[in-house]
Design a protein around this motif. Structure first.
Motif, mmCIF file in Angstrom:
data_model
loop_
_atom_site.group_PDB
_atom_site.id
_atom_site.type_symbol
_atom_site.label_atom_id
_atom_site.label_comp_id
_atom_site.label_asym_id
_atom_site.label_seq_id
_atom_site.Cartn_x
_atom_site.Cartn_y
_atom_site.Cartn_z
ATOM 1 N N ARG A 24 -13.190 4.943 8.890
ATOM 2 C CA ARG A 24 -13.803 4.516 7.269
ATOM 3 C C ARG A 24 -13.009 3.214 6.902
ATOM 4 O O ARG A 24 -13.063 2.554 5.321
ATOM 5 C CB ARG A 24 -12.964 5.749 6.336
ATOM 6 N N HIS B 234 -9.046 -4.847 7.105
ATOM 7 C CA HIS B 234 -9.708 -3.468 7.015
ATOM 8 C C HIS B 234 -10.786 -2.812 7.197
ATOM 9 O O HIS B 234 -11.282 -1.944 8.001
ATOM 10 C CB HIS B 234 -9.073 -2.723 5.516
ATOM 11 N N LYS B 235 -11.625 -3.475 7.613
ATOM 12 C CA LYS B 235 -12.915 -3.965 7.579
ATOM 13 C C LYS B 235 -13.870 -4.724 9.250
ATOM 14 O O LYS B 235 -14.820 -4.280 9.681
ATOM 15 C CB LYS B 235 -14.568 -3.814 6.549
ATOM 16 N N SER C 267 1.219 -1.015 -0.007
ATOM 17 C CA SER C 267 0.158 0.033 -0.450
ATOM 18 C C SER C 267 1.318 1.082 -0.419
ATOM 19 O O SER C 267 1.453 1.446 0.919
ATOM 20 C CB SER C 267 -0.983 0.101 1.148
ATOM 21 N N GLN D 25 -9.734 1.995 6.937
ATOM 22 C CA GLN D 25 -8.601 1.579 5.525
ATOM 23 C C GLN D 25 -7.637 1.656 6.282
ATOM 24 O O GLN D 25 -7.707 2.552 7.393
ATOM 25 C CB GLN D 25 -9.209 3.694 4.511
ATOM 26 N N GLU E 18 -5.357 9.529 7.904
ATOM 27 C CA GLU E 18 -4.699 9.373 6.362
ATOM 28 C C GLU E 18 -3.499 9.514 6.126
ATOM 29 O O GLU E 18 -2.677 10.544 7.209
ATOM 30 C CB GLU E 18 -5.417 10.638 6.233
ATOM 31 N N PHE F 87 -6.117 -6.248 3.945
ATOM 32 C CA PHE F 87 -7.027 -6.203 2.392
ATOM 33 C C PHE F 87 -7.977 -7.893 1.934
ATOM 34 O O PHE F 87 -9.164 -7.539 2.376
ATOM 35 C CB PHE F 87 -6.766 -5.659 1.451
#
Length: 226
Positions: free
Chosen positions: A54, A43-44, A13, A56, A69, A38
């Motif tokens: 989010r 990630h969830k 990533s 992420q 971020e 992933f």
């Protein structure tokens, strides 16, 4: 100092790599980190969603402060640890202006790369069209031409914002590395190749390189014709 930091990340990533390069540059080794997947939809997971609604990567905490971020993480680390490690924001207004400009252009650069290499991932099979992929590839070629020009203007041995490594390099280098990972022709883009060669063995970059790059085969050469 880094023991009260936690990073949840995945290999391969660009956003995660940006954050990890910044942590290395600021001498913040020893932070808590967990490699998640992933492909397994981690990630969830609730673990991630509790910190980053989010869902992420990267997901980052410093004490009670949450910064998720990747660009924000880089700015935060430089702001909080100005006197530690390598200085990542130059003093001069001209260099600062160029650094900020290249940093945020880097978001467009990454998006145009992603529109090509992740096309099959993002677009359902029944909605894929060769013409759309060609447009994405043409847009990436135009973007690559811009960065070739930027690096040519800077001159050999320079970083993106001048003679010193800065946050612009922290956030853009992973995109450049992915280009060559996916088969970009060094012959067609000599300035990007020169820039990649300049930075690929920098300690912060080597220490944070995606681990599967070291142990697995090369990716499909999706960019060999670009």
């Amino acid at each position: 100092m880094a023991k009260n930091m936690t990073l949840l990340w995945c290999t391969g990533s660009c956003p995660c790599w940006r954050a990890m390069i910044a942590l290395e540059e600021k001498n913040l080794q020893g932070y808590n980190h967990q490699l998640l997947s992933f492909d397994k939809m981690e990630h969830k997971s609730q673990q991630v969603l509790d910190i980053n609604p989010r869902g992420q990567f990267p997901t980052f905490k410093h004490g009670d402060n949450v910064v998720n971020e990747s660009y924000a993480i880089c700015f935060y680390l430089e702001s909080q640890f100005k006197s530690q490690g390598n200085k990542l924001i130059p003093d001069g207004p001209e260099e600062q202006a160029l650094m900020y400009q290249r940093m945020f252009e880097g978001l467009t650069f990454y998006d145009k790369l992603g529109n090509v290499i992740y096309y099959d991932w993002y677009v359902p099979e029944g909605e894929r069209h060769d013409s759309a992929l060609k447009r994405n590839k043409d847009a990436l070629v135009a973007e690559l031409g811009l960065w070739e020009g930027y690096l040519s203007k800077q001159g050999s041995g320079s970083f993106l914002a001048g003679k010193t490594f800065s946050l612009a390099d922290v956030v853009v280098f992973p995109t450049v590395a992915f280009l060559f990972r996916f088969g970009l022709s060094a012959g067609r883009y000599p300035k990007l190749e020169e820039y990649y060669a300049l930075l690929k063995d920098r300690p912060s970059i080597k220490a944070s390189r995606p681990p599967h790059w070291l142990e697995g085969p090369e990716e499909e050469l999706l960019l060999k014709e670009i």
